[in-house]
Design a protein around this motif. Structure first.
Motif, PDB file in Angstrom:
ATOM      1  N   SER A  44      -5.421  11.436   1.703  1.00  0.00           N
ATOM      2  CA  SER A  44      -4.657  12.182   0.707  1.00  0.00           C
ATOM      3  C   SER A  44      -4.435  11.393  -0.581  1.00  0.00           C
ATOM      4  N   ALA A  45      -5.030  10.179  -0.677  1.00  0.00           N
ATOM      5  CA  ALA A  45      -4.792   9.299  -1.817  1.00  0.00           C
ATOM      6  C   ALA A  45      -5.921   9.361  -2.825  1.00  0.00           C
ATOM      7  N   GLY A  46      -5.659   8.752  -3.975  1.00  0.00           N
ATOM      8  CA  GLY A  46      -6.660   8.633  -5.027  1.00  0.00           C
ATOM      9  C   GLY A  46      -6.624   7.247  -5.624  1.00  0.00           C
ATOM     10  N   PRO A  47      -7.426   6.975  -6.636  1.00  0.00           N
ATOM     11  CA  PRO A  47      -7.485   5.649  -7.246  1.00  0.00           C
ATOM     12  C   PRO A  47      -6.135   5.141  -7.732  1.00  0.00           C
ATOM     13  N   VAL A  48      -5.269   6.030  -8.209  1.00  0.00           N
ATOM     14  CA  VAL A  48      -3.969   5.590  -8.729  1.00  0.00           C
ATOM     15  C   VAL A  48      -3.084   5.025  -7.625  1.00  0.00           C
ATOM     16  N   ASP A  49      -3.433   5.291  -6.359  1.00  0.00           N
ATOM     17  CA  ASP A  49      -2.628   4.812  -5.232  1.00  0.00           C
ATOM     18  C   ASP A  49      -3.126   3.474  -4.689  1.00  0.00           C
ATOM     19  N   ARG A  50      -4.026   2.820  -5.412  1.00  0.00           N
ATOM     20  CA  ARG A  50      -4.665   1.597  -4.915  1.00  0.00           C
ATOM     21  C   ARG A  50      -3.651   0.545  -4.493  1.00  0.00           C
ATOM     22  N   GLU A  51      -2.696   0.221  -5.355  1.00  0.00           N
ATOM     23  CA  GLU A  51      -1.741  -0.849  -5.047  1.00  0.00           C
ATOM     24  C   GLU A  51      -0.863  -0.499  -3.853  1.00  0.00           C
ATOM     25  N   GLU A  52      -0.438   0.744  -3.781  1.00  0.00           N
ATOM     26  CA  GLU A  52       0.392   1.174  -2.651  1.00  0.00           C
ATOM     27  C   GLU A  52      -0.382   1.075  -1.340  1.00  0.00           C
ATOM     28  N   LEU A  53      -1.617   1.523  -1.355  1.00  0.00           N
ATOM     29  CA  LEU A  53      -2.440   1.471  -0.146  1.00  0.00           C
ATOM     30  C   LEU A  53      -2.707   0.029   0.278  1.00  0.00           C
ATOM     31  N   SER A  54      -3.074  -0.813  -0.681  1.00  0.00           N
ATOM     32  CA  SER A  54      -3.341  -2.214  -0.363  1.00  0.00           C
ATOM     33  C   SER A  54      -2.087  -2.902   0.154  1.00  0.00           C
ATOM     34  N   GLY A  55      -0.950  -2.611  -0.453  1.00  0.00           N
ATOM     35  CA  GLY A  55       0.300  -3.209  -0.007  1.00  0.00           C
ATOM     36  C   GLY A  55       0.664  -2.793   1.408  1.00  0.00           C
ATOM     37  N   HIS A  56       0.360  -1.542   1.746  1.00  0.00           N
ATOM     38  CA  HIS A  56       0.655  -1.060   3.095  1.00  0.00           C
ATOM     39  C   HIS A  56      -0.153  -1.835   4.129  1.00  0.00           C
ATOM     40  N   ALA A  57      -1.381  -2.213   3.791  1.00  0.00           N
ATOM     41  CA  ALA A  57      -2.211  -3.000   4.707  1.00  0.00           C
ATOM     42  C   ALA A  57      -1.777  -4.466   4.726  1.00  0.00           C
ATOM     43  N   ASP A  59       1.147  -5.683   4.152  1.00  0.00           N
ATOM     44  CA  ASP A  59       2.491  -5.855   4.710  1.00  0.00           C
ATOM     45  C   ASP A  59       2.614  -5.427   6.162  1.00  0.00           C
ATOM     46  N   ALA A  60       1.524  -5.008   6.773  1.00  0.00           N
ATOM     47  CA  ALA A  60       1.576  -4.544   8.166  1.00  0.00           C
ATOM     48  C   ALA A  60       2.021  -5.677   9.082  1.00  0.00           C
ATOM     49  N   ARG A  61       2.970  -5.384   9.955  1.00  0.00           N
ATOM     50  CA  ARG A  61       3.468  -6.356  10.921  1.00  0.00           C
ATOM     51  C   ARG A  61       3.568  -5.669  12.283  1.00  0.00           C
ATOM     52  N   PHE A  62       3.077  -6.357  13.314  1.00  0.00           N
ATOM     53  CA  PHE A  62       3.077  -5.777  14.648  1.00  0.00           C
ATOM     54  C   PHE A  62       3.757  -6.717  15.634  1.00  0.00           C
ATOM     55  N   VAL A  63       4.356  -6.139  16.659  1.00  0.00           N
ATOM     56  CA  VAL A  63       5.022  -6.909  17.711  1.00  0.00           C
ATOM     57  C   VAL A  63       3.971  -7.415  18.695  1.00  0.00           C
ATOM     58  N   THR A  64       4.094  -8.681  19.090  1.00  0.00           N
ATOM     59  CA  THR A  64       3.150  -9.223  20.068  1.00  0.00           C
ATOM     60  C   THR A  64       3.577  -8.860  21.483  1.00  0.00           C
ATOM     61  N   MET A  65       2.624  -8.900  22.395  1.00  0.00           N
ATOM     62  CA  MET A  65       2.875  -8.570  23.788  1.00  0.00           C
ATOM     63  C   MET A  65       3.633  -9.710  24.458  1.00  0.00           C
ATOM     64  N   VAL A  76      -7.259  -8.096  14.759  1.00  0.00           N
ATOM     65  CA  VAL A  76      -6.477  -7.112  14.010  1.00  0.00           C
ATOM     66  C   VAL A  76      -6.185  -7.626  12.607  1.00  0.00           C
ATOM     67  N   ASP A  77      -5.867  -8.921  12.483  1.00  0.00           N
ATOM     68  CA  ASP A  77      -5.592  -9.498  11.171  1.00  0.00           C
ATOM     69  C   ASP A  77      -6.838  -9.449  10.276  1.00  0.00           C
ATOM     70  N   LEU A  78      -8.005  -9.737  10.857  1.00  0.00           N
ATOM     71  CA  LEU A  78      -9.247  -9.632  10.096  1.00  0.00           C
ATOM     72  C   LEU A  78      -9.509  -8.187   9.666  1.00  0.00           C
ATOM     73  N   PHE A  79      -9.210  -7.277  10.556  1.00  0.00           N
ATOM     74  CA  PHE A  79      -9.345  -5.851  10.258  1.00  0.00           C
ATOM     75  C   PHE A  79      -8.484  -5.468   9.053  1.00  0.00           C
ATOM     76  N   LEU A  80      -7.233  -5.941   9.012  1.00  0.00           N
ATOM     77  CA  LEU A  80      -6.352  -5.623   7.888  1.00  0.00           C
ATOM     78  C   LEU A  80      -6.890  -6.196   6.583  1.00  0.00           C
ATOM     79  N   ASP A  81      -7.438  -7.418   6.647  1.00  0.00           N
ATOM     80  CA  ASP A  81      -8.062  -8.003   5.454  1.00  0.00           C
ATOM     81  C   ASP A  81      -9.217  -7.126   4.983  1.00  0.00           C
TER      82      ASP A  81
END
Length: 222
Positions: A44-57, A59-65, A76-81
């Protein structure tokens, strides 16, 4: 719909992560939920949303098992990069000029799948109370982070009782009930300061998970 971003969404949805154990793995439910939400954002995004989309990736933080298998943290960290790099490439000036939008070309960051994955996905655990409980109890309990720890001998005794009950004869429901009774009756002692022990919070989390599996096994068998 921005076609290059939509292709990244497809890459995300098609990714299967290698698995790892304990603190080296993220909880699959958290990662899967993030992937689903990110794919929706990209579509649902476009080029103007670039910074928001990149920031969402970024800033992603997950709980470890605490115990059991999850998605390997490193992958997973490489995937986010890769997601961040792919977004930057997809909405770059060159891409917007026509090289990456509406064409068959993939953004450079996604020329090959990311990360290297196990195509079979996470292993399927045999659906028996024994196997599900064993998968939890087979994990090594960590040393205490602080001073709050259980006596090692007490926890070893509880684990042994649960395993013995599950390995006994009779119906599955009866074995689950006997193992659950042994678990709920346990009163492990706190380790004396400086003597070492197993981290109380992590042990509690594991035993709660075991209790849930035993109740579920008893209900299904019944």
């Amino acid at each position: 719909m921005h076609e290059a971003l939509a292709r990244i969404a497809e890459q995300i949805e098609g990714t299967r992560f290698p698995t790892a154990r304990g603190a080296n793995a993220y909880r699959p439910a958290d990662v899967d939920a993030w992937c689903d939400a990110m794919a929706d954002r990209l579509r649902s995004a476009g080029p103007v949303d670039r910074e928001e989309l990149s920031g969402h990736a970024r800033d992603a933080r997950f709980v470890t098992m605490g115990f059991g298998r999850g998605y390997a943290c490193e992958d997973v960290d490489l995937f986010l990069d890769g997601v961040v790099a792919g977004i930057a490439e997809a909405v770059s000036p060159a891409a917007e000029a026509g090289a990456g939008v509406g064409s068959a070309a993939e953004p450079a960051a996604f020329a090959e799948p990311f990360p290297e994955v196990d195509a079979a996905g996470p292993p399927v655990v045999d659906e028996t109370p024994n196997s599900r409980v064993a998968a939890i109890l087979d994990e090594a309990f960590p040393a205490p982070i602080g001073a709050d720890a259980y006596e090692v001998a007490d926890i070893e005794a509880v684990v042994a009782e649960v395993r013995t009950a599950l390995a006994g004869g009779g119906e599955v429901a009866d074995r689950c009930a006997a193992a659950l009774a042994a678990l709920t009756a346990a009163r492990p002692r706190q380790a004396a300061p400086g003597t070492g022990g197993w981290d109380r919070e992590r042990v509690d989390a594991a035993l709660i998970a075991v209790a849930e599996q035993l109740r579920s096994g008893a209900e299904r068998a019944g």
